[in-house]
Design a protein around this motif. Sequence first.
Motif, mmCIF file in Angstrom:
data_model
loop_
_atom_site.group_PDB
_atom_site.id
_atom_site.type_symbol
_atom_site.label_atom_id
_atom_site.label_comp_id
_atom_site.label_asym_id
_atom_site.label_seq_id
_atom_site.Cartn_x
_atom_site.Cartn_y
_atom_site.Cartn_z
ATOM 1 N N PHE A 73 0.834 -1.208 0.000
ATOM 2 C CA PHE A 73 0.000 0.000 0.000
ATOM 3 C C PHE A 73 0.872 1.263 0.000
ATOM 4 O O PHE A 73 0.565 2.247 -0.661
ATOM 5 C CB PHE A 73 -0.945 0.012 1.203
ATOM 6 N N GLN A 74 1.943 1.230 0.762
ATOM 7 C CA GLN A 74 2.863 2.381 0.747
ATOM 8 C C GLN A 74 3.952 2.184 -0.312
ATOM 9 O O GLN A 74 4.913 2.936 -0.352
ATOM 10 C CB GLN A 74 3.494 2.581 2.130
ATOM 11 N N PHE A 107 -7.524 0.584 1.919
ATOM 12 C CA PHE A 107 -7.762 0.037 0.587
ATOM 13 C C PHE A 107 -8.394 1.095 -0.323
ATOM 14 O O PHE A 107 -8.004 1.243 -1.484
ATOM 15 C CB PHE A 107 -8.656 -1.205 0.698
ATOM 16 N N VAL A 143 -5.856 3.417 -1.626
ATOM 17 C CA VAL A 143 -5.126 2.809 -2.742
ATOM 18 C C VAL A 143 -5.954 2.950 -4.025
ATOM 19 O O VAL A 143 -5.435 3.328 -5.083
ATOM 20 C CB VAL A 143 -4.822 1.327 -2.444
ATOM 21 N N LEU A 144 -7.253 2.680 -3.912
ATOM 22 C CA LEU A 144 -8.122 2.807 -5.080
ATOM 23 C C LEU A 144 -8.158 4.244 -5.586
ATOM 24 O O LEU A 144 -8.212 4.485 -6.802
ATOM 25 C CB LEU A 144 -9.544 2.350 -4.734
ATOM 26 N N LEU A 191 -5.746 6.406 -5.493
ATOM 27 C CA LEU A 191 -4.530 6.679 -6.253
ATOM 28 C C LEU A 191 -4.589 6.002 -7.619
ATOM 29 O O LEU A 191 -4.191 6.584 -8.641
ATOM 30 C CB LEU A 191 -3.303 6.200 -5.468
ATOM 31 N N GLU A 211 -1.071 10.655 -3.235
ATOM 32 C CA GLU A 211 -0.103 9.620 -2.867
ATOM 33 C C GLU A 211 0.467 9.877 -1.461
ATOM 34 O O GLU A 211 0.542 8.969 -0.635
ATOM 35 C CB GLU A 211 1.026 9.580 -3.897
ATOM 36 N N GLY A 217 -1.883 9.194 1.203
ATOM 37 C CA GLY A 217 -1.964 7.744 1.374
ATOM 38 C C GLY A 217 -0.851 7.212 2.272
ATOM 39 O O GLY A 217 -1.089 6.381 3.146
ATOM 40 N N LEU A 218 0.368 7.728 2.074
ATOM 41 C CA LEU A 218 1.488 7.259 2.903
ATOM 42 C C LEU A 218 1.177 7.497 4.377
ATOM 43 O O LEU A 218 1.415 6.640 5.233
ATOM 44 C CB LEU A 218 2.774 7.987 2.506
ATOM 45 N N TYR A 219 0.647 8.686 4.659
ATOM 46 C CA TYR A 219 0.303 9.022 6.039
ATOM 47 C C TYR A 219 -0.817 8.120 6.546
ATOM 48 O O TYR A 219 -0.745 7.553 7.641
ATOM 49 C CB TYR A 219 -0.120 10.496 6.100
ATOM 50 N N HIS A 270 -1.856 5.175 5.548
ATOM 51 C CA HIS A 270 -1.438 3.777 5.745
ATOM 52 C C HIS A 270 -0.601 3.647 7.018
ATOM 53 O O HIS A 270 -0.673 2.646 7.722
ATOM 54 C CB HIS A 270 -0.637 3.273 4.551
ATOM 55 N N PHE A 271 0.189 4.674 7.296
ATOM 56 C CA PHE A 271 0.977 4.636 8.527
ATOM 57 C C PHE A 271 0.054 4.597 9.749
ATOM 58 O O PHE A 271 0.266 3.811 10.686
ATOM 59 C CB PHE A 271 1.906 5.853 8.599
#
Lengths: 86, 860
Positions: free
Chosen positions: A53-54, B741, B744-745, B747, B837, B840-842, B844-845
């Motif tokens: 995911f990342q 999820f 992710v979709l 992005l 993006e 998203g990184l944040y 997901h963290f």
Amino acid sequence: MVSTKFYTAIYVVLFVSATVQVLVEFAGLAYWTAFGIIMVLSAAKAVLVAAYFQHLRWEPRSLTYLVGIGLVAALALTVAASYSLL
Amino acid sequence: MSDTDPERTDGGTEVGSEVVAGGHEDDHDHGHDFPGTGSIKRWFVTTNHKDVGILYIVTSLFFLVLGGVLAWLMRIQLWAPRAPGETILAPVAYNQAVSAHGLLMVFWFLSPFAFGFANYIVPLQLGAKDLAFPRLNALSYWLYLFSGILFGVSFFQGGTFSGGWTMYAPLNVPTFTPDVGASTAVLALVLFVASVTVSSVNFLTTMHRMRAEGLTLRNMPLFSWTILLTVWMMLFAFAALLAALMVLSADRLLGTTYFAMESPAGALLWTHLFWFFGHPEVYIVFFPALGVMAEVFQTFTGRRIVGRKWFIIAMVLVAIQSFVVWMHHMFLTSINLQVKTLFMITTIGISLPFDLMVFALIYTMLKGKIRFTTPFLFVFGALLLFIIGGITGVFLGAVVLDYEFRGTYWVVAHFHYVMVGGVTALVGGLYYWFPKITGRMYDEFLGKVHFAAYFVGFNLLYFPLFVAWETPRRVFDYAPELAPWHQLATIGGFVLGLSFLIMFYNLFKSAFTGDPVSDNPWEYATTAEWAVSSPPPLENFEGTPTYRDGHLSFILDRESDVTGGATAADGSGGATAGGGVATSPHTAVTTEYEPTVEATEVEGPSHASIWPFVLSLGAFLILLGISPLQDAAFPEGMMGAAYATTAVAGFGVTLGSLIAMGLEPFHGPVFDEGEAWPFSGIDNGKVGMWIFLASDVVLFGGFLGAYIFTRFAFGWTGWQPVPDDPIPGLVNTYILLTSSFTVVLALVAAEKKHKLGLVTSLGATFVLGIGFLVNKALEWQHLFHEGLWLSTNVRTSTFFLTTGLHAAHVIAGLIIALYLTARAWRGAYLEDNRSVEYFGLYWHFVDIVWLFLFPLFYIL
């Protein structure tokens, strides 16, 4: 990058392993056995999220090391502090 | 965190302004909003690194005066030993003076003073036109200033914190330090750490990503090297401090009981968290001073530093080792003997690289030809003081000796020799770079007089403290036979303090009437800041700096190499005598330059934004507003209402300015990627985001570490999870995984330029996040009705606070998600999806953190 189908597969794996964690708890195993299984599952899920995911898997490795350094620092503090109590 | 990535948030917007790399066509925001240095407005809106550097230097000197006056108050009190009834300052006022002096000097003077130079000099040394995120740089400054103001306010709220700068538990909880001002001082530190974190991310991104072509890390000037290592240490150490301070704030404001006397190992928990930060902090404070020493030694001995490579390796070793010595501050706590021994060994280990550095500096002097200018005198003095400070520290690193010395003036004398030794070098740096910053030379005679008074005052102040070492630290009553030594020290304190008047007079007068200087007033200065005019132009360089031929030259935008001047600025071939002096290039990076380009009006990046100032004001108001909280309740009556209103207003200002900052068209410095190890090919915004996340790993690590440590002290298996049913937690795990999820979709949709898919996915993420919070609120309400709340016991404290911190991250993410959804609705992110993006990184963290919180707080 990879397909939506692949991301969906990752998502399903994450979903199932979260469920397994709770089932392990209810399975009546010895505490430390259950502890080990559950923490390993958590770590595995974390690796999956970070890798896919990342998308760290497709990034230069330096970003992985960067996060790794933070993780090592946090673990060093936790382990050494807890050990100092013994 | 796309809001902290201002340069990127506006790609592909409905405004139709595309940020093209190197896009000079985007000029609608340039120039016309940026007033000259004579205008007051300039200093509120500037994002230029040199302006920010000057602001840091001036502000930090103000805090030096404030901290110095507090020190004078203490020294006056210590003129004679006094019983509690016959003091000049009331006993608690003395304790406040001691604590505030330490906190102000360490946090609000020393590091920011060094970072004034770092801001001004490092981009010049790198060949960069500004820092990677100029608005974040301005934000760091304003957060710093407002944190200092907040600390100032704390004096007027019944009294500031009085438990010493180390803020040991349990003295740091309201039971023992009940004043509102004590809470405010802790909150001021929280704001300060926010400033430091923003600054660390910015500097690390800049220093790794924006070096000129050919300027490899190995060739980087030593001052920049010390700053690079400093910000790496800051990134991780201050994250641990942030964890400690947030837990402490919760104990003070919300009523959690981590550090309460009845909590298992609460006092020990604080010392671990604090010193895990606190020992790296010693080097965070000292390294920039070391960098100044190295630069000034090289310039005024006309000699490249001896063993340059080994000097750098030694510094890297210290930076790493600094994280494994913290328990030598805890030899008199209940930690076990094995771990004490281990940390005694690592402490002796960390002194070894320092020996190498000291000898390298000494040997450089021996091999070079010294010119005794004011900057050199100060750094040479600093070296002597540091040697004394270092050697006396070795005594404290030995367990057995520490049993005797701990809590005495030996410690006080030792760390003042180290810390104020560092200040000495930084004062040398101020004289060294003064002509570069102002374009005028200071008065050399007055500079030398300042040094003489400073050095005499310093040793008169601190050396007697070694002799009178049996004086108990932080206590104004002491054995009467030690009084003469304390009187000497008090006299020294006034000499040292007053010597700064000479400096202020000299620098203030010279800034306006000193002799104008050329680009490089110092013969043999070789670093790149001396290759540009004094002061440098707004964007530092005409053309693009490059070191590809082994020396600095500039490439014009029209691809014509404009230099190649044969006269080396390092004076190689110069006439000075002395074995090997200055007959070869000093460093791998010598500067060769001949500015041949006329100043032309080049359209470029933005330099002005008011929002960093407004955002910091908002943060200040929030923290001031919540300062009187106790057990999560405002005080009764008008006062409480006024505070609550302030907090709400602050929240509005903060949110509004964040959005305004996101929408503001702002273009960061344009640069062609040069040396970018180890992050070459990764966008600045992404590198910045990952660096921030690495520090957030340590923040959560601190919280989880505190939980694990406390549970371990309590007895691991005797500690039951607070929620008796793991199912609500499992449901939240499902929700959060699903929201990851959908990001992710989002992005994927953005990459396919599928607007509806992007908006839907982002919207779904937002809805899922709300669902997570609602589910959590229901669970908390249920627990509350069972009589379990933050303050019930340390078990519930850890549960509510750690999952609460996570929920706060979710809320921050949702605000960003809402912002992104609204922008996407209006057509953004299809051309440039980096904001999605990075969000998203944040996100997901935050998801990953929950993957650990869930088993640790719900199942095990």
